[in-house]
Design an enzyme around this catalytic site. Sequence first.
Site, mmCIF file in Angstrom:
data_model
loop_
_atom_site.group_PDB
_atom_site.id
_atom_site.type_symbol
_atom_site.label_atom_id
_atom_site.label_comp_id
_atom_site.label_asym_id
_atom_site.label_seq_id
_atom_site.Cartn_x
_atom_site.Cartn_y
_atom_site.Cartn_z
ATOM 1 N N GLY A 18 -14.994 20.100 -11.881
ATOM 2 C CA GLY A 18 -14.954 21.558 -11.762
ATOM 3 C C GLY A 18 -14.142 22.086 -10.593
ATOM 4 O O GLY A 18 -14.370 23.215 -10.136
ATOM 5 N N ASN A 20 -11.032 23.079 -10.556
ATOM 6 C CA ASN A 20 -10.264 24.272 -10.952
ATOM 7 C C ASN A 20 -11.169 25.493 -11.046
ATOM 8 O O ASN A 20 -10.783 26.591 -10.627
ATOM 9 C CB ASN A 20 -9.537 24.021 -12.277
ATOM 10 C CG ASN A 20 -8.222 23.299 -12.062
ATOM 11 O OD1 ASN A 20 -7.280 23.867 -11.524
ATOM 12 N ND2 ASN A 20 -8.169 22.034 -12.445
ATOM 13 N N ARG A 97 -13.454 18.831 -24.534
ATOM 14 C CA ARG A 97 -13.835 18.752 -25.949
ATOM 15 C C ARG A 97 -12.772 19.427 -26.787
ATOM 16 O O ARG A 97 -12.254 20.485 -26.401
ATOM 17 C CB ARG A 97 -15.163 19.487 -26.208
ATOM 18 C CG ARG A 97 -16.346 18.948 -25.491
ATOM 19 C CD ARG A 97 -16.857 17.632 -26.022
ATOM 20 N NE ARG A 97 -17.241 17.689 -27.420
ATOM 21 C CZ ARG A 97 -17.494 16.609 -28.153
ATOM 22 N NH1 ARG A 97 -17.378 15.402 -27.621
ATOM 23 N NH2 ARG A 97 -17.855 16.714 -29.414
ATOM 24 N N ASN A 113 -6.338 27.704 -21.141
ATOM 25 C CA ASN A 113 -6.567 26.312 -20.719
ATOM 26 C C ASN A 113 -5.571 25.924 -19.633
ATOM 27 O O ASN A 113 -4.481 26.491 -19.545
ATOM 28 C CB ASN A 113 -6.372 25.382 -21.931
ATOM 29 C CG ASN A 113 -6.660 23.923 -21.596
ATOM 30 O OD1 ASN A 113 -7.634 23.607 -20.893
ATOM 31 N ND2 ASN A 113 -5.813 23.023 -22.078
ATOM 32 N N HIS A 115 -3.586 22.456 -18.385
ATOM 33 C CA HIS A 115 -3.286 21.098 -18.824
ATOM 34 C C HIS A 115 -2.369 20.439 -17.798
ATOM 35 O O HIS A 115 -1.392 21.063 -17.352
ATOM 36 C CB HIS A 115 -2.601 21.127 -20.198
ATOM 37 C CG HIS A 115 -2.294 19.757 -20.721
ATOM 38 N ND1 HIS A 115 -3.279 18.927 -21.221
ATOM 39 C CD2 HIS A 115 -1.130 19.074 -20.772
ATOM 40 C CE1 HIS A 115 -2.714 17.771 -21.574
ATOM 41 N NE2 HIS A 115 -1.425 17.833 -21.304
ATOM 42 N N SER A 142 0.344 23.196 -16.570
ATOM 43 C CA SER A 142 0.619 24.414 -17.341
ATOM 44 C C SER A 142 -0.688 25.141 -17.616
ATOM 45 O O SER A 142 -1.688 24.516 -17.969
ATOM 46 C CB SER A 142 1.231 24.062 -18.710
ATOM 47 O OG SER A 142 2.368 23.224 -18.576
ATOM 48 N N THR A 147 -4.373 27.578 -28.825
ATOM 49 C CA THR A 147 -4.249 27.794 -30.265
ATOM 50 C C THR A 147 -4.884 26.582 -30.956
ATOM 51 O O THR A 147 -5.336 25.646 -30.282
ATOM 52 C CB THR A 147 -2.771 27.940 -30.680
ATOM 53 O OG1 THR A 147 -2.070 26.788 -30.210
ATOM 54 C CG2 THR A 147 -2.147 29.193 -30.093
ATOM 55 N N GLU A 149 -3.813 24.062 -32.400
ATOM 56 C CA GLU A 149 -3.233 22.739 -32.155
ATOM 57 C C GLU A 149 -3.474 22.320 -30.706
ATOM 58 O O GLU A 149 -3.335 23.141 -29.784
ATOM 59 C CB GLU A 149 -1.727 22.796 -32.424
ATOM 60 C CG GLU A 149 -1.175 21.474 -32.875
ATOM 61 C CD GLU A 149 0.235 21.634 -33.398
ATOM 62 O OE1 GLU A 149 1.095 20.877 -32.955
ATOM 63 O OE2 GLU A 149 0.457 22.535 -34.229
ATOM 64 N N ASP A 151 -3.400 21.342 -26.989
ATOM 65 C CA ASP A 151 -2.466 21.524 -25.871
ATOM 66 C C ASP A 151 -1.164 22.195 -26.314
ATOM 67 O O ASP A 151 -0.075 21.860 -25.838
ATOM 68 C CB ASP A 151 -2.180 20.179 -25.168
ATOM 69 C CG ASP A 151 -3.437 19.572 -24.584
ATOM 70 O OD1 ASP A 151 -4.324 20.343 -24.178
ATOM 71 O OD2 ASP A 151 -3.541 18.332 -24.554
ATOM 72 N N GLN A 179 -1.548 21.690 -6.923
ATOM 73 C CA GLN A 179 -0.828 22.816 -7.540
ATOM 74 C C GLN A 179 -1.696 23.557 -8.548
ATOM 75 O O GLN A 179 -1.617 24.777 -8.669
ATOM 76 C CB GLN A 179 0.443 22.323 -8.230
ATOM 77 C CG GLN A 179 1.505 21.856 -7.273
ATOM 78 C CD GLN A 179 1.906 22.933 -6.291
ATOM 79 O OE1 GLN A 179 2.189 24.063 -6.680
ATOM 80 N NE2 GLN A 179 1.900 22.599 -5.013
ATOM 81 N N GLU A 180 -2.510 22.804 -9.300
ATOM 82 C CA GLU A 180 -3.379 23.448 -10.294
ATOM 83 C C GLU A 180 -4.258 24.509 -9.628
ATOM 84 O O GLU A 180 -4.521 25.568 -10.197
ATOM 85 C CB GLU A 180 -4.267 22.408 -10.985
ATOM 86 C CG GLU A 180 -3.511 21.475 -11.906
ATOM 87 C CD GLU A 180 -4.454 20.547 -12.676
ATOM 88 O OE1 GLU A 180 -5.451 21.023 -13.235
ATOM 89 O OE2 GLU A 180 -4.182 19.325 -12.707
#
Length: 197
Positions: A18, A20, A97, A113, A115, A142, A147, A149, A151, A179-180
Amino acid sequence: MASNRQKARLVILISGRGSNMRSIVEAAQQGELNVEIAAVLSNRPGAPGLDFASQAGIDTEVIDHKSYDSRESFDQAMADSIDGYQPDFVILAGFMRILTEGFVSHYARRLINIHPSLLPKFKGLHTHQRAIDAGEREHGASVHFVTAELDDGPVILQAKVPVFSDDDADTLAARVLEQEHQLYPAAIKRLVSQQTE
Ligand code: GAR
C-alpha cells in the site's frame, strides 16, 4: 464530481504494502491534493497498507476474494461496498486481481490504475525483470484509465527512469517506485482539476 461536493471522493483498492495508497493519503493530508479518501478496501485480510489507512482515520474494509466462488460474485461484493461510499474515482493501488468486464464498465472513466512500466510496454507481471531482459535503457510507470483489457486503457501520466547496466529487478523496482509515489498523486490532481473545470 457531484456538484455539491468541495472535494472529489476516492475509494482506494489495495492488495498488499500500500505504499502508493500512502503517497495519495499523504498528498491529501498535506493539502497538495483536493480529495477526500472515503475508504481503503483490500482483497487480502493481512494487507500491511490497511494498518496505515486505519491509523490515518480512513474507513477500511476487507473483501477476501477467497470467500467468493467466482470473479463475478467477488466483483459484485466489491462494487456493492464501493458504491456505498459514492466515489468520484476508484483508485487501484497495487490491487492484484483481474477485474470482470462488468465491474470495469460500471466504473467507466472513473477507474484508475498504476502499472510499473511505460505502457504499452510490459503489460502483466514481472515488468522490471522483463525490461532488463529486453535491454531497455528507460523504464518507468504509468497511470491509466482501466478498460476491460489488462493494463490497457488511455494513459493519464507516465514517469521515466534510466535502466543502469548493473540493475537487477529489485534496484530497478525501487527506482520506479520512488517515481510512482510522485506520479500517482500528480495524475489524480490532473483528473480532479479536469472534473472541476
Ligand atoms: C506498485 O509497484 C504498482 O505499480 C504495482 O504493484 C506495486 C504495489 O506497491 N502494480 C501492479 O503491478 C499492477 N499491475 P504498493 O502496494 O506499495 O503500492
